[in-house]
Scaffold this active site. Structure first.
Site, PDB file in Angstrom:
ATOM      1  CB  SER A   1      -1.022  -0.040   1.401  1.00 54.86           C
ATOM      2  OG  SER A   1      -1.576  -0.968   1.463  1.00 54.86           O
TER       3      SER A   1
ATOM      4  CG  HIS B   1      -2.992  -0.872  -3.636  1.00 56.29           C
ATOM      5  ND1 HIS B   1      -3.373   0.314  -3.468  1.00 56.29           N
ATOM      6  CD2 HIS B   1      -2.511  -1.616  -2.296  1.00 56.29           C
ATOM      7  CE1 HIS B   1      -3.828   0.502  -2.208  1.00 56.29           C
ATOM      8  NE2 HIS B   1      -3.318  -0.604  -1.587  1.00 56.29           N
TER       9      HIS B   1
ATOM     10  CD  GLU C   1      -4.248   3.292  -5.990  1.00 56.76           C
ATOM     11  OE1 GLU C   1      -4.574   4.487  -5.812  1.00 56.76           O
ATOM     12  OE2 GLU C   1      -3.571   2.740  -5.075  1.00 56.76           O
TER      13      GLU C   1
ATOM     14  CG  ASN D   1      -3.612   3.395   0.807  1.00 57.77           C
ATOM     15  OD1 ASN D   1      -4.986   3.456   0.971  1.00 57.77           O
ATOM     16  ND2 ASN D   1      -2.939   2.341   0.699  1.00 57.77           N
TER      17      ASN D   1
HETATM   18  N1  LIG Z   1      -5.332  -4.161   4.668  1.00 57.65           N
HETATM   19  C1  LIG Z   1      -5.692  -3.437   3.920  1.00 57.65           C
HETATM   20  O1  LIG Z   1      -6.865  -2.765   3.820  1.00 57.65           O
HETATM   21  C2  LIG Z   1      -4.780  -3.530   2.655  1.00 57.65           C
HETATM   22  C3  LIG Z   1      -5.445  -2.783   1.411  1.00 57.65           C
HETATM   23  C4  LIG Z   1      -4.513  -2.889   0.264  1.00 57.65           C
HETATM   24  C5  LIG Z   1      -3.252  -3.470   0.478  1.00 57.65           C
HETATM   25  N2  LIG Z   1      -2.844  -4.144   1.613  1.00 57.65           N
HETATM   26  C6  LIG Z   1      -1.352  -4.274   1.602  1.00 57.65           C
HETATM   27  O2  LIG Z   1      -1.654  -5.740   1.517  1.00 57.65           O
HETATM   28  C7  LIG Z   1      -0.350  -6.258   2.379  1.00 57.65           C
HETATM   29  C8  LIG Z   1      -0.859  -7.560   3.398  1.00 57.65           C
HETATM   30  O3  LIG Z   1      -1.774  -6.838   4.198  1.00 57.65           O
HETATM   31  P1  LIG Z   1      -2.712  -7.289   5.006  1.00 57.65           P
HETATM   32  O4  LIG Z   1      -3.644  -6.333   5.681  1.00 57.65           O
HETATM   33  O5  LIG Z   1      -3.585  -8.530   4.264  1.00 57.65           O
HETATM   34  O6  LIG Z   1      -1.908  -8.151   6.299  1.00 57.65           O
HETATM   35  P2  LIG Z   1      -2.333  -9.241   7.310  1.00 57.65           P
HETATM   36  O7  LIG Z   1      -1.398  -9.063   8.618  1.00 57.65           O
HETATM   37  O8  LIG Z   1      -3.839  -9.514   7.349  1.00 57.65           O
HETATM   38  O9  LIG Z   1      -1.786 -10.467   6.569  1.00 57.65           O
HETATM   39  C9  LIG Z   1      -0.642 -10.852   6.185  1.00 57.65           C
HETATM   40  C10 LIG Z   1      -0.394 -12.373   5.986  1.00 57.65           C
HETATM   41  O10 LIG Z   1       0.996 -12.526   5.502  1.00 57.65           O
HETATM   42  C11 LIG Z   1       1.379 -14.042   6.054  1.00 57.65           C
HETATM   43  N3  LIG Z   1       2.740 -14.118   6.101  1.00 57.65           N
HETATM   44  C12 LIG Z   1       3.744 -13.429   6.790  1.00 57.65           C
HETATM   45  N4  LIG Z   1       5.016 -13.715   6.434  1.00 57.65           N
HETATM   46  C13 LIG Z   1       4.810 -14.763   5.226  1.00 57.65           C
HETATM   47  C14 LIG Z   1       5.762 -15.297   4.575  1.00 57.65           C
HETATM   48  N5  LIG Z   1       7.028 -15.299   4.870  1.00 57.65           N
HETATM   49  N6  LIG Z   1       5.243 -16.196   3.688  1.00 57.65           N
HETATM   50  C15 LIG Z   1       4.011 -16.355   3.354  1.00 57.65           C
HETATM   51  N7  LIG Z   1       3.055 -15.725   4.007  1.00 57.65           N
HETATM   52  C16 LIG Z   1       3.627 -14.722   5.106  1.00 57.65           C
HETATM   53  C17 LIG Z   1       0.826 -13.862   7.601  1.00 57.65           C
HETATM   54  O11 LIG Z   1       0.868 -15.137   8.083  1.00 57.65           O
HETATM   55  C18 LIG Z   1      -0.612 -13.252   7.164  1.00 57.65           C
HETATM   56  O12 LIG Z   1      -1.528 -14.172   7.091  1.00 57.65           O
HETATM   57  C19 LIG Z   1       0.226  -5.218   2.666  1.00 57.65           C
HETATM   58  O13 LIG Z   1       1.417  -4.941   2.101  1.00 57.65           O
HETATM   59  C20 LIG Z   1      -0.650  -4.256   2.981  1.00 57.65           C
HETATM   60  O14 LIG Z   1      -0.137  -3.080   2.819  1.00 57.65           O
HETATM   61  C21 LIG Z   1      -3.555  -3.871   2.629  1.00 57.65           C
END
Ligand SMILES: NC(=O)c1ccc[n+]([C@@H]2O[C@H](COP(=O)([O-])OP(=O)(O)OC[C@H]3O[C@@H](n4cnc5c(N)ncnc54)[C@H](O)[C@@H]3O)[C@@H](O)[C@H]2O)c1
Length: 596
Positions: free
Chosen positions: A121, A142, A154, A192
C-alpha cells in the site's frame, strides 16, 4: 497478444491475500495460495471459506460456483509451490525487508517469464523490485479491501517495469472485472495518499476525546455519505497495517506530520488491538474476523436515555434568518410538530421565506412523502415575524444568519436581552467559534452549536457543538431536539470545521495538490476514491458541487486555527477561485459544466 494467465500464486492469506485469491479463483484462474506455516495456512483457508460462505448466504454466489471456486485453489506452505505460476501477487505484512526477502526468493523459485507483483500500500515498488534479477517484470497490483467487492486496482509501474508487463497486467485487471488506474511509484499511490491523512486525523480526534468513536464515524457516514466511518475503516484495514502504511508514508512522503502515526495507533498495535482480525480494535467484534460489532464498555447508552438526562422541554422554537439554511430549518421543525416563530429583517423577506417553505413542502406532497393535511399542519405552526421581540417566550432559538462574527455576536446580545431565562440559544455557524457568540451573552452555559447540513430537510446529520462553557443540560436538550427531528446528533468540541469539515476539506485540498503535482488526472483521482473507497463522489466532483470559493474559505479557516503546514490551501485552488472558476455555480471549476 496479451499474455495468458492460467495459474497465479498469492503469498500471504491475511486480510488482503485471502480476498485476492477469491478474486482470481472466481474468474476461472487457478491459484496456488501460500502461507508461512500450517496454522497460518489454516487461518487463510478459513478466511477464504468464510468469505465465500457469506457470499452464498447473501445469494451472491451459487453453492456450485463456490465449490468450483474453491476447487481452483491449491494451498501450500512455502514459496517452492510457486515454480510454475505465470504471476505471483505478494500480500504479506507491510515491511520492506520482509518483502525484499520474499521477492529475492520468488526470483529464484519462479519461472523466468513470471511476473512478480506486490500488493503493498505504501512501500516503494522500485525498492522491492531491485531485490530480484528481473526488476522489469516487477509491478504493483494494489487491490482494495475487501478485494472481492472493491472495483479499483491501482497498477503501479516503476521506472524499469517494461511496457508489455504493464499492458498484460492491465488486461488481466479487466478480465477480473476491475477498473484500473495506472500510476507511478509514489508513497500511498492515489487512494491511500488521500485516505490515510484523514484516517490519522480521525484517530487524533478520538484520542483527544474531541468526539466519541460512534460520533466520528456517524458524522462521516451521514455528513458525507461514506460507506463507513474512519475508525470502523481502521478496524477493517487492520490497525497494524494502518500503522505501517502511515509510518512509511511519513518517511517516504516528505515527512508530512499528518502522516506521523498518532501515538494511540502504536499503543493499540502493542496491545494486540488490531481491528476486526483480532476481534478488537476501535470497536469490539463478535469474534476475531467477524464484521459484527458488539457492545463494550465504551458503547453509549441508548440515545433516548442519554438525551433525557437533564434535557429541557422544548415546544416553541425561534428561527432567525432568511437564507437557505434558515428556510430548511423552519421546515424541519414545523414538520416535526414544533411551534415555530420565523424572524427575518422585514416583511418582504418573511414573504420570500414563507414561499420557499411552501414550495418545498409542496414538493413533498407531489412526491408522496407528505400528506396535504400534514403540509397544512406544518405551515399552520409557523408564525412569520420581523421582530426579535416575538422570541420572548420561545424555548429554543436557532440562529442562521449570515456567516459574519460581528453580526452573530450582535444578534446573540439582543437575544440575551429579549429571551426568557432557561432558553437554549443555538447557532448554525459552520466555521466561526461558538464560544465567541456565547460570550456575547450573559448566559454562555445555554449556548450551543447546531450545525445542520444543506439541504436541512434531507441531510440526516446535525453536529452539536459544545463549548467549554456549554452546560450538560444544554447539550442534552440539543440531542433530544435532534432526536425529535429524526436527525442523528453527533457531539463535538468547538474547533474549526467541527468533525465533518475538519476531516473532509484537508482531503479535498490534498487531491488538488496531487493534481497540481501532475501525479494523476482529475478523472483517475475521482475514480480511485469512488471505486477504491466507495465514496459517493470523487474529490473533484465534490469540489465543483460545494463551490471552490466555499472550499477555499473553509480550508483557510482550518489552516489559520490549527497552523498545520499540510492544511495550507493548494495554490491551484486559490488560482481557480481568483479566475472565477468556482464550480457548477459558475459553469466551470475543475471541470467545464457548460456543455454537460
Ligand atoms: N489491509 C488492507 O486494507 C490493505 C489494502 C490494500 C493493500 N494492503 C497491503 O496488503 C499487504 C498485506 O496486508 P494485510 O492487511 O493482508 O496483512 P495481514 O496481516 O492481514 O496478512 C498478512 C499475511 O501474510 C502472512 N505472511 C507473513 N509472512 C509470510 C511469508 N514469509 N510467507 C507467506 N506468508 C506470510 C501472514 O501469516 C498473514 O496471514 C500489505 O502490504 C498491505 O499494505 C492492505
Amino acid at each position: 497478444m496479451a499474455r495468458e494467465f492460467t495459474s497465479v500464486g498469492v503469498v500471504g492469506l491475511g486480510t488482503m491475500g485471502a480476498g485476492i485469491v477469491e478474486v482470481f479463483a472466481r474468474n476461472g484462474i487457478d491459484v496456488v495460495a501460500v502461507e508461512i506455516s500450517e496454522p497460518a495456512l489454516e487461518r487463510g483457508r478459513a478466511n477464504l471459506t468464510g468469505s465465500t460462505d457469506r457470499a452464498v448466504a447473501k445469494g451472491k454466489l451459487a453453492p456450485a460456483d463456490r465449490d468450483a471456486l474453491l476447487g481452483r485453489v491449491t494451498f501450500a506452505v512455502g514459496l517452492d509451490a510457486l515454480h510454475s505460476v505465470d504471476l505471483v501477487v505478494e500480500a504479506v505484512p507491510e515491511h520492506l525487508d520482509l518483502k525484499q526477502r520474499i521477492f529475492a526468493e520468488l526470483d529464484r523459485v519462479c519461472k523466468p517469464e513470471a511476473i512478480l507483483a506486490t500488493n503493498t500500500s505504501s512501500l516503494s515498488v522500485t525498492e522491492i523490485s531491485v531485490a530480484t534479477t528481473r526488476p522489469n517484470q516487477v509491478i504493483g497490483i494494489h487491490f482494495f479491501n475487501p478485494a472481492p467487492v472493491m472495483k479499483l486496482v491501482e497498477v503501479v509501474r516503476t521506472v524499469v517495469t517494461s511496457a508489455d508487463v504493464v499492458a498484460d497486467v492491465e488486461a488481466l485487471c479487466a478480465r477480473l472485472g476491475k477498473v484500473d488506474v495506472t500510476i507511478n511509484d509514489r508513497a500511498g499511490f492515489i487512494a491511500n495518499a488521500l485516505l490515510f491523512g484523514y484516517l490519522n486525523h480521525a484517530v487524533a480526534m478520538f484520542e483527544a476525546k474531541y468526539a466519541s468513536r460512534e460520533d466520528i464515524d456517524a458524522a462521516m457516514k451521514l455528513g458525507c455519505g461514506l460507506p463507513m466511518g474512519p475508525l470502523a475503516l481502521m478496524d477493517l484495514i487492520g490497525v497494524d497495517t494502518a500503522y505501517e502504511i502511515l509510518d512509511t508514508m511519513y518517511r517516504r512522503g516528505g515527512r508530512d506530520r499528518r502522516h506521523a502515526p498518532v501515538p494511540l495507533i502504536k499503543q493499540m498495535v502493542t496491545a494486540g488491538l488490531l481491528g476486526r482480525k483480532s476481534g478488537r480494535g476501535f470497536y469490539t467484534y463478535e469474534r476475531p474476523g467477524s464484521p459484527v460489532v458488539v457492545p463494550d464498555e465504551a458503547t453509549p447508552l441508548a440515545a433516548e436515555g442519554a438525551a433525557a438526562d437533564g434535557a429541557r422541554a422544548i415546544a416553541k422554537v425561534g428561527v432567525v434568518g432568511s437564507g437557505t439554511m434558515a428556510t430548511g430549518i423552519i421546515e424541519v421543525f414545523a414538520k416535526a410538530g414544533y411551534e415555530v416563530i420565523s424572524v427575518t429583517r422585514g416583511a418582504e423577506k418573511s414573504a420570500t421565506v414563507c414561499e420557499a417553505v411552501k414550495t418545498s413542502l409542496n414538493k413533498g406532497v407531489v412526491r408522496g412523502k407528505l400528506s396535504e393535511e400534514d403540509r397544512d399542519g406544518a405551515l399552520g405552526r409557523v408564525t412569520w415575524s420581523a421582530t426579535l421581540d416575538h422570541l420572548a417566550d420561545v424555548d429554543l432559538v436557532v440562529e442562521a444568519v449570515v456567516e459574519e462574527l460581528s453580526v452573530k455576536k450582535a444578534l446573540f446580545a439582543s437575544l440575551d436581552e429579549i429571551c426568557k431565562p432557561g432558553v437554549v440559544l443555538a447557532t448554525t455557524t459552520s466555521s466561526l467559534p461558538v464560544i465567541e457568540v456565547a460570550m456575547a451573552t450573559q448566559r454562555p452555559a445555554d449556548v450551543v452549536g447546531l450545525h445542520f447540513f444543506n439541504p436541512a430537510p434531507i441531510m440526516p446529520l446535525v453536529e452539536v457543538v459544545r463549548t467549554i462553557r456549554t452546560s450538560p443540560e444544554t447539550v442534552a436538550t440539543a440531542r433530544a431536539v435532534c432526536a425529535a427531528l429524526g436527525k442523528t446528533a453527533v457531539v463535538c468540541g468547538d474547533r474549526s470545521g467541527f468533525i465533518v469539515n475538519a476531516l473532509l476539506f484537508p482531503y479535498l485540498n490534498d487531491a488538488v495538490r496531487m493534481l497540481e503535482a501532475s501525479y494523476s488526472t482529475a478523472d483517475d483521482i475521482d475514480h480511485a476514491m469512488k471505486l477504491g473507497c466507495g465514496y459517493p463522489m470523487g474529490p473533484f466532483e465534490l469540489l465543483d458541487v460545494v463551490g471552490l470559493d466555499v472550499s477555499l474559505a473553509i480550508q483557510r479557516e482550518l489552516y489559520l486555527e490549527l497552523r498545520e503546514p499540510g492544511f495550507a490551501p493548494a495554490p491551484l485552488l486559490e488560482h481557480l477561485v481568483t479566475a472565477g472558476y468556482l464550480g457548477r455555480k459558475t459553469g466551470r471549476g475543475f471541470r467545464d459544466h457548460t456543455h454537460r
